[in-house]
Design a protein around this motif. Structure first.
Motif, PDB file in Angstrom:
ATOM      1  N   ILE A 299      35.082  43.167  48.798  1.00 54.03           N
ATOM      2  CA  ILE A 299      35.266  41.800  48.357  1.00 54.03           C
ATOM      3  C   ILE A 299      34.905  41.819  47.096  1.00 54.03           C
ATOM      4  O   ILE A 299      33.998  42.460  46.453  1.00 54.03           O
ATOM      5  CB  ILE A 299      34.188  40.975  49.155  1.00 54.03           C
ATOM      6  CG1 ILE A 299      34.563  41.068  50.661  1.00 54.03           C
ATOM      7  CG2 ILE A 299      34.152  39.531  48.657  1.00 54.03           C
ATOM      8  CD1 ILE A 299      33.523  40.516  51.625  1.00 54.03           C
ATOM      9  N   ALA A 300      35.776  41.017  46.186  1.00 52.33           N
ATOM     10  CA  ALA A 300      35.353  40.559  44.856  1.00 52.33           C
ATOM     11  C   ALA A 300      35.111  39.231  44.417  1.00 52.33           C
ATOM     12  O   ALA A 300      35.692  38.314  45.081  1.00 52.33           O
ATOM     13  CB  ALA A 300      36.493  41.085  43.947  1.00 52.33           C
ATOM     14  N   GLY A 301      34.073  38.764  43.919  1.00 45.38           N
ATOM     15  CA  GLY A 301      33.876  37.419  43.649  1.00 45.38           C
ATOM     16  C   GLY A 301      34.639  37.088  42.430  1.00 45.38           C
ATOM     17  O   GLY A 301      35.034  37.743  41.700  1.00 45.38           O
ATOM     18  N   GLN A 302      34.621  35.604  42.271  1.00 48.79           N
ATOM     19  CA  GLN A 302      35.338  34.854  40.988  1.00 48.79           C
ATOM     20  C   GLN A 302      34.675  35.167  39.851  1.00 48.79           C
ATOM     21  O   GLN A 302      35.422  35.384  38.789  1.00 48.79           O
ATOM     22  CB  GLN A 302      35.487  33.428  41.234  1.00 48.79           C
ATOM     23  CG  GLN A 302      36.560  33.109  42.216  1.00 48.79           C
ATOM     24  CD  GLN A 302      37.704  33.356  41.611  1.00 48.79           C
ATOM     25  OE1 GLN A 302      37.905  33.646  40.311  1.00 48.79           O
ATOM     26  NE2 GLN A 302      38.965  33.154  42.339  1.00 48.79           N
ATOM     27  N   SER A 303      33.489  35.744  39.726  1.00 47.83           N
ATOM     28  CA  SER A 303      32.810  36.165  38.576  1.00 47.83           C
ATOM     29  C   SER A 303      31.348  36.719  39.015  1.00 47.83           C
ATOM     30  O   SER A 303      30.919  36.907  40.181  1.00 47.83           O
ATOM     31  CB  SER A 303      32.293  34.822  37.654  1.00 47.83           C
ATOM     32  OG  SER A 303      31.353  33.979  38.329  1.00 47.83           O
ATOM     33  N   THR A 304      30.753  37.449  38.045  1.00 43.89           N
ATOM     34  CA  THR A 304      29.452  38.199  38.560  1.00 43.89           C
ATOM     35  C   THR A 304      28.518  37.121  38.629  1.00 43.89           C
ATOM     36  O   THR A 304      27.258  37.498  39.175  1.00 43.89           O
ATOM     37  CB  THR A 304      28.941  38.892  37.114  1.00 43.89           C
ATOM     38  OG1 THR A 304      28.837  38.014  35.759  1.00 43.89           O
ATOM     39  CG2 THR A 304      30.016  40.088  36.658  1.00 43.89           C
ATOM     40  N   SER A 305      28.540  35.788  38.249  1.00 42.93           N
ATOM     41  CA  SER A 305      27.670  34.840  38.799  1.00 42.93           C
ATOM     42  C   SER A 305      27.482  34.705  40.300  1.00 42.93           C
ATOM     43  O   SER A 305      26.500  33.949  40.657  1.00 42.93           O
ATOM     44  CB  SER A 305      27.648  33.508  37.970  1.00 42.93           C
ATOM     45  OG  SER A 305      29.047  33.112  38.399  1.00 42.93           O
TER      46      SER A 305
END
Length: 532
Positions: free
Chosen positions: A449-455
């Motif tokens: 899984i990858a988030g849209q950003s590191t936030s």
């Protein structure tokens, strides 16, 4: 393709000065009126015939000239092989080795020459690149069309052996393998798809279409060029940089938004990732121009929640479905017949059926693959194309995508699980940028899984996963996951790519690359359910 050409000629006769193409891809904007487009196509078609060309390859970026070459090949009955700019050196070599073309028409002769020198194939391309059109030949100045003539190799005889009869265009698939196959399509087939699309969206009265995808992509070629020509609409070309595609530097959403805002198109064709970027931008305050009336999205599965958010944000999105072997578009949601979460209803020119869960399509079949006579069909055959896609049809005739047959996971408990189904459920939240589900021959599903950003924190991802799991049966729930530093990028055509060039996962390659991380997810029942 005479219907499309006749429409263009007729429109040029009645409205000669109206723009047919606006090319904003260069330093200065260039326009071709309908009259000028007809004239320059005739000039190039005459030159192709005079040179005795029967088949050419086109290796160029989006421009008005790309469209002129395409139409001229149709008018002169010359087989056209578009070479996508995202193809690797090996894929370009494979395409030109597979299809015996007479010449390569390119806006990048130096690159092409260097490429073939690197590949020890310098003898295949002459370095005598000639100016194709003199600007004095037409009223509207045209770019220099340059040919790289292929050394004589008895090409006509080879073509008869390698290409099925009536081949007009060859498109190479960007499938899950590094070596694409050449799909042969007839002019009649291409025109049939374009006419069906024209009929389906005629009520929208589209006047300006912005080409976002490469013109070498069959979807943009048919729906973004042929359909506007049938409708008398203007085709708008922007540069890759204007559209936000910055190569290794990544995708620039601000550039994409600025181009849409300034050019004010009525229609565009988007990949799911681009739609998601627009949805997120709307949530951040971007206002889509009120000119937009039709955003077609295809090339991958789109989550229903993303579609719902798009509509609420003022994005008139319509999901569709197709494959190269069926002329790119098979089904489409259209005004008055739209069901979010479905692929739409089949277009009027096709027949569909579902056999053992797999969608099959007839009356829209390709002619066959290059160099594979066993795949060739006759003009009168009712050929059913097995799409490899698992689908269902609801009571009103809408198609619903369930997954790819070849991607089906079978758990160690014997449960059949479509990874695309699970991935769609997890991708409901736009803060999730990418999900790739694994679990074949395993006791439960896991995911990358990858988030849209590191936030986006691990805790937030777990919360989103918990919500998605509640919508899934127990056997399909993702119990453990590993976080990716960033979404896996579309491939370049290399055999080692983890994604195809149009952004679909190459699952065996992904599982091999991340084997250690995936194996770790299944060690010990008391292990934590995520790793980062």
């Amino acid at each position: 393709m005479m219907t499309i050409w006749n429409h263009l000629v007729l429109n040029a006769r009645h409205w000669p000065a109206q723009p047919a193409i606006i090319d904003a891809s260069g330093d200065t904007e260039r326009q071709l009126s309908r009259h000028e487009l007809v004239q320059v196509v005739k000039v190039l078609a005459t030159e192709l015939t005079a040179r005795g060309y029967e088949a050419i390859a086109l290796y160029a970026g989006n421009s008005a000239d790309w469209i002129v070459v395409d139409l001229a090949c149709q008018l002169a009955d010359v087989v056209l092989l578009p070479l996508p700019g995202f193809f690797s050196a090996g894929q370009i070599k494979h395409a030109l080795d597979t299809v015996p073309v007479d010449a390569v028409l390119t806006d990048r002769p130096d690159y092409l020459r260097g490429l073939f020198t690197t590949l020890d194939e310098g003898e295949r391309l002459s370095v005598n690149l000639q100016v194709m059109l003199n600007t004095a030949d037409v009223e509207q100045p045209a770019a220099d069309y340059q040919f790289a003539d292929i050394a004589p190799l008895d090409k006509a005889a080879r073509r008869r052996q390698l290409l099925p009869a009536r081949t007009s265009k060859i498109t190479f698939t960007s499938g899950s393998t590094g070596t694409p196959k050449g799909v042969c399509l007839s002019a009649e087939h291409l025109e049939k798809v374009a006419s069906a699309l024209d009929q389906s969206i005629a009520e929208l009265n589209i006047q300006k279409h912005l080409c976002v995808l490469p013109l070498s992509t069959l979807l943009e070629n048919i729906a973004g060029v042929y359909v506007p020509l049938l409708q008398g609409a203007c085709i708008v070309i922007a540069s890759e940089q204007q559209l936000g595609f910055n190569g290794a530097a990544g995708f620039s959403v601000p550039n994409f938004l600025n181009t849409i805002t300034s050019l004010r198109p009525n229609s565009m064709i988007l990949m799911p990732q681009l739609l998601q970027a627009l949805v997120i931008s709307c949530a951040s305050g971007w206002q889509p121009p009120d000119s937009l009336t039709f955003l077609a999205v295809g090339g991958g599965s789109v989550n229903r929640m993303v579609l719902d958010k798009a509509l609420k944000s003022g994005l008139p999105v319509y999901e569709g479905y197709g494959l190269s072997e069926c002329g790119s578009v098979v089904a489409l949601n259209i005004p008055g017949e739209r069901r979010n979460g479905s692929l739409g209803k089949p277009l009027p020119h096709v027949k569909t059926r579902i056999i053992d869960g797999e969608l099959q399509v007839a009356d829209a079949a390709f002619l066959g693959y290059v160099g594979m006579p066993a795949s060739w069909t006759s003009h009168h055959d009712e050929t059913w194309v097995a799409t490899g896609d698992l689908c269902t049809t609801d009571a009103e005739g809408y198609l619903h995508f369930q997954g790819r047959r070849k991607n089906l996971l079978v758990s160690s408990y014997g449960r059949n699980i479509s990874p695309e189904w699970v991935e769609r459920e997890i991708s409901h939240d736009p803060r999730i940028a990418q999900v790739i589900v694994v679990g074949d021959s395993r006791p439960f599903c896991s995911a990358l899984i990858a988030g849209q950003s590191t936030s986006v924190t691990d805790h937030q991802i777990q919360q989103m996963l918990d919500i998605a799991n509640k919508r899934l049966p127990e056997y399909a729930r993702v119990q453990r996951w590993v976080r990716l530093d960033a979404p896996l990028a579309p491939g370049t055509g290399s055999a080692n790519d983890l994604m195809t060039t149009n952004g679909r996962p190459r699952r065996p390659e992904i599982e091999r690359y991340f084997q250690a991380q995936i194996d770790a997810l299944y060690v010990g029942s008391e292990e934590k359910k995520y790793a980062s």
